[in-house]
Write a protein that holds these residues in place. Structure first.
Motif, PDB file in Angstrom:
ATOM      1  N   VAL A   1       0.892  -1.185   0.000  1.00  0.00           N
ATOM      2  CA  VAL A   1       0.000   0.000   0.000  1.00  0.00           C
ATOM      3  C   VAL A   1       0.918   1.218   0.000  1.00  0.00           C
ATOM      4  O   VAL A   1       1.274   1.758   1.051  1.00  0.00           O
ATOM      5  CB  VAL A   1      -0.932   0.006   1.227  1.00  0.00           C
ATOM      6  CG1 VAL A   1      -1.925   1.158   1.111  1.00  0.00           C
ATOM      7  CG2 VAL A   1      -1.656  -1.324   1.372  1.00  0.00           C
TER       8      VAL A   1
ATOM      9  N   PHE B   1      -2.427   7.624  -8.530  1.00  0.00           N
ATOM     10  CA  PHE B   1      -3.882   7.771  -8.671  1.00  0.00           C
ATOM     11  C   PHE B   1      -4.571   8.316  -7.433  1.00  0.00           C
ATOM     12  O   PHE B   1      -5.782   8.530  -7.456  1.00  0.00           O
ATOM     13  CB  PHE B   1      -4.514   6.439  -9.090  1.00  0.00           C
ATOM     14  CG  PHE B   1      -4.239   5.285  -8.160  1.00  0.00           C
ATOM     15  CD1 PHE B   1      -4.920   5.144  -6.960  1.00  0.00           C
ATOM     16  CD2 PHE B   1      -3.291   4.323  -8.502  1.00  0.00           C
ATOM     17  CE1 PHE B   1      -4.675   4.073  -6.120  1.00  0.00           C
ATOM     18  CE2 PHE B   1      -3.043   3.248  -7.664  1.00  0.00           C
ATOM     19  CZ  PHE B   1      -3.736   3.116  -6.471  1.00  0.00           C
ATOM     20  N   TYR B   2      -3.849   8.533  -6.327  1.00  0.00           N
ATOM     21  CA  TYR B   2      -4.512   9.053  -5.127  1.00  0.00           C
ATOM     22  C   TYR B   2      -4.999  10.482  -5.363  1.00  0.00           C
ATOM     23  O   TYR B   2      -4.257  11.336  -5.864  1.00  0.00           O
ATOM     24  CB  TYR B   2      -3.555   9.076  -3.923  1.00  0.00           C
ATOM     25  CG  TYR B   2      -3.161   7.729  -3.352  1.00  0.00           C
ATOM     26  CD1 TYR B   2      -3.910   6.579  -3.545  1.00  0.00           C
ATOM     27  CD2 TYR B   2      -2.002   7.628  -2.566  1.00  0.00           C
ATOM     28  CE1 TYR B   2      -3.519   5.362  -2.996  1.00  0.00           C
ATOM     29  CE2 TYR B   2      -1.613   6.412  -2.010  1.00  0.00           C
ATOM     30  CZ  TYR B   2      -2.370   5.287  -2.231  1.00  0.00           C
ATOM     31  OH  TYR B   2      -1.976   4.093  -1.684  1.00  0.00           O
ATOM     32  N   ARG B   3      -6.219  10.740  -4.944  1.00  0.00           N
ATOM     33  CA  ARG B   3      -6.743  12.117  -4.956  1.00  0.00           C
ATOM     34  C   ARG B   3      -6.861  12.682  -3.543  1.00  0.00           C
ATOM     35  O   ARG B   3      -6.996  13.884  -3.366  1.00  0.00           O
ATOM     36  CB  ARG B   3      -8.130  12.135  -5.600  1.00  0.00           C
ATOM     37  CG  ARG B   3      -8.118  11.816  -7.077  1.00  0.00           C
ATOM     38  CD  ARG B   3      -9.499  12.013  -7.681  1.00  0.00           C
ATOM     39  NE  ARG B   3      -9.571  11.481  -9.024  1.00  0.00           N
ATOM     40  CZ  ARG B   3     -10.711  11.241  -9.673  1.00  0.00           C
ATOM     41  NH1 ARG B   3     -11.860  11.507  -9.076  1.00  0.00           N
ATOM     42  NH2 ARG B   3     -10.705  10.752 -10.889  1.00  0.00           N
ATOM     43  N   HIS B   4      -6.887  11.780  -2.551  1.00  0.00           N
ATOM     44  CA  HIS B   4      -7.052  12.204  -1.162  1.00  0.00           C
ATOM     45  C   HIS B   4      -5.657  12.416  -0.577  1.00  0.00           C
ATOM     46  O   HIS B   4      -5.091  11.535   0.082  1.00  0.00           O
ATOM     47  CB  HIS B   4      -7.810  11.122  -0.382  1.00  0.00           C
ATOM     48  CG  HIS B   4      -8.115  11.483   1.043  1.00  0.00           C
ATOM     49  ND1 HIS B   4      -9.131  12.332   1.414  1.00  0.00           N
ATOM     50  CD2 HIS B   4      -7.506  11.123   2.203  1.00  0.00           C
ATOM     51  CE1 HIS B   4      -9.156  12.458   2.724  1.00  0.00           C
ATOM     52  NE2 HIS B   4      -8.172  11.738   3.236  1.00  0.00           N
TER      53      HIS B   4
ATOM     54  N   MET C   1      -3.730   8.522   3.050  1.00  0.00           N
ATOM     55  CA  MET C   1      -4.551   7.610   2.239  1.00  0.00           C
ATOM     56  C   MET C   1      -4.107   6.152   2.411  1.00  0.00           C
ATOM     57  O   MET C   1      -4.971   5.270   2.567  1.00  0.00           O
ATOM     58  CB  MET C   1      -4.540   8.035   0.768  1.00  0.00           C
ATOM     59  CG  MET C   1      -5.577   7.296  -0.078  1.00  0.00           C
ATOM     60  SD  MET C   1      -7.301   7.520   0.490  1.00  0.00           S
ATOM     61  CE  MET C   1      -7.933   5.837   0.331  1.00  0.00           C
TER      62      MET C   1
ATOM     63  N   THR D   1     -13.175  11.513  -2.086  1.00  0.00           N
ATOM     64  CA  THR D   1     -11.958  11.036  -2.741  1.00  0.00           C
ATOM     65  C   THR D   1     -11.403   9.792  -2.053  1.00  0.00           C
ATOM     66  O   THR D   1     -10.697   9.001  -2.686  1.00  0.00           O
ATOM     67  CB  THR D   1     -10.866  12.132  -2.771  1.00  0.00           C
ATOM     68  OG1 THR D   1     -10.530  12.498  -1.433  1.00  0.00           O
ATOM     69  CG2 THR D   1     -11.330  13.345  -3.549  1.00  0.00           C
TER      70      THR D   1
ATOM     71  N   ASP E   1     -10.185   6.499  -4.057  1.00  0.00           N
ATOM     72  CA  ASP E   1      -8.831   5.944  -3.935  1.00  0.00           C
ATOM     73  C   ASP E   1      -8.862   4.493  -3.453  1.00  0.00           C
ATOM     74  O   ASP E   1      -8.003   3.686  -3.851  1.00  0.00           O
ATOM     75  CB  ASP E   1      -7.996   6.797  -2.974  1.00  0.00           C
ATOM     76  CG  ASP E   1      -7.668   8.169  -3.557  1.00  0.00           C
ATOM     77  OD1 ASP E   1      -8.024   8.436  -4.727  1.00  0.00           O
ATOM     78  OD2 ASP E   1      -7.056   8.982  -2.837  1.00  0.00           O
TER      79      ASP E   1
ATOM     80  N   HIS F   1      -7.118   1.598  -5.481  1.00  0.00           N
ATOM     81  CA  HIS F   1      -6.104   0.743  -4.860  1.00  0.00           C
ATOM     82  C   HIS F   1      -6.414  -0.736  -5.081  1.00  0.00           C
ATOM     83  O   HIS F   1      -5.540  -1.512  -5.473  1.00  0.00           O
ATOM     84  CB  HIS F   1      -5.989   1.009  -3.358  1.00  0.00           C
ATOM     85  CG  HIS F   1      -5.145  -0.040  -2.683  1.00  0.00           C
ATOM     86  ND1 HIS F   1      -3.774  -0.006  -2.682  1.00  0.00           N
ATOM     87  CD2 HIS F   1      -5.489  -1.197  -2.054  1.00  0.00           C
ATOM     88  CE1 HIS F   1      -3.305  -1.086  -2.079  1.00  0.00           C
ATOM     89  NE2 HIS F   1      -4.317  -1.809  -1.677  1.00  0.00           N
TER      90      HIS F   1
END
Lengths: 139, 139, 139
Positions: free
Chosen positions: A71, A77-80, A88, C58, C62, C66
């Motif tokens: 992880v 691709f994370y937006r948070h 995240m 978001t 995500d 993931h």
């Protein structure tokens, strides 16, 4: 018999930590229960609870390394992302490992395997103190 | 009504195995419970329990392959290596999949989806027999 | 006091969805329970339930990204492929995230963290409606 109590775990560094003693010492009434269940919920979304090997600290190290490896921080691709690179991934790990557990009670004590301990999995770099709701039901 | 029993599952090869029959046959009192819950805890840190598809054996094969693919043996960062290459991955899989489950009881039987079966996930090459604590509470 | 009810969640697109309102509105008796537990089981093997962050959408995005990234479609080793590329990954995600949860009840309401919401994790492209067995026990 029902019993419910919310405890606050002392802040811990990022990683996997045995909390059996913190939990059990907060429920002295356990010794009065012959058959029952203890339910735990950690009231957070960036930490989790699990049962795992309680003897060799290298297991805790390897668990932390494994989850950091699979992880990742700062995935494209994370937006948070507003709360830091560790945030995240912490939410994701929380859903993989889980935030609640139920443990049998037998003859006044938790009935775990001889190698099983209860872990707080702290996924944030500075997670602070964590609240756990303990609910006990038994006879 | 409370009931608690520890059963020993026959040794199984590494992989995912349906254990509904082994579990249910050990709790004949289920038929007397109208509404309730059955809790399972596997008392080990290198095996786990899950619910998944009970019909097509290829699902069990693919689950085993997936977890072997994502939780590798002999990762460079593992320090807990004394018990063999299959040991630390087994601990990790155990925390991902989980060691306990709670299943509703309705009208004297487990209330699972038509495609849901209960799996023992044996993560060691030679795990031996495994103990499960079954706790039933209901009316 | 025991109470059990099976509800049908409206069909949802693939992804992570908050379902607190759908669940809570179906159990008006919650307000009568001082201490207790609510258990949820989703009766499917290609969807799951989790608790996670309830505020910023978001996070849900995500999480979906993931799990799509780590549980790939059309892996070369999959044998369970007859029901489409999204099927076997859905079974795997279901065992990683889990199909049941138990949540404490305190003073007539679910006792979750302020940022915790209950998610339906829909892992199929067209999963349809999903059934959840709700079992409440308390006093």
């Amino acid at each position: 018999m029902w019993l419910q109590r919310t405890i606050t775990l002392a802040p811990k560094p990022r990683g996997f930590h045995l909390i059996d003693d913190e939990l059990i010492s907060s429920i002295p009434e356990l010794k009065n229960i012959n058959i029952g269940l203890m339910h735990l919920l950690i009231k957070h979304t960036s930490a989790s609870l699990t049962l795992n090997e309680n003897a060799d600290p290298t297991v805790r190290h390897d668990l932390e390394r494994h989850f950091n490896h699979t992880v990742v921080e700062a995935a494209a691709f994370y937006r948070h992302t507003d709360e830091g690179d560790d945030d995240m991934p912490a939410h994701i790990k929380s859903s993989i490992i889980g935030v609640s557990h139920t443990i049998p009670i037998t003859n006044g004590a938790l009935n775990l395997g001889v190698w099983q301990g209860i872990y707080l999995c702290e996924h944030r770099n500075y997670g602070g103190s964590r609240q756990v709701v303990i609910t006990v039901n038994g006879e």
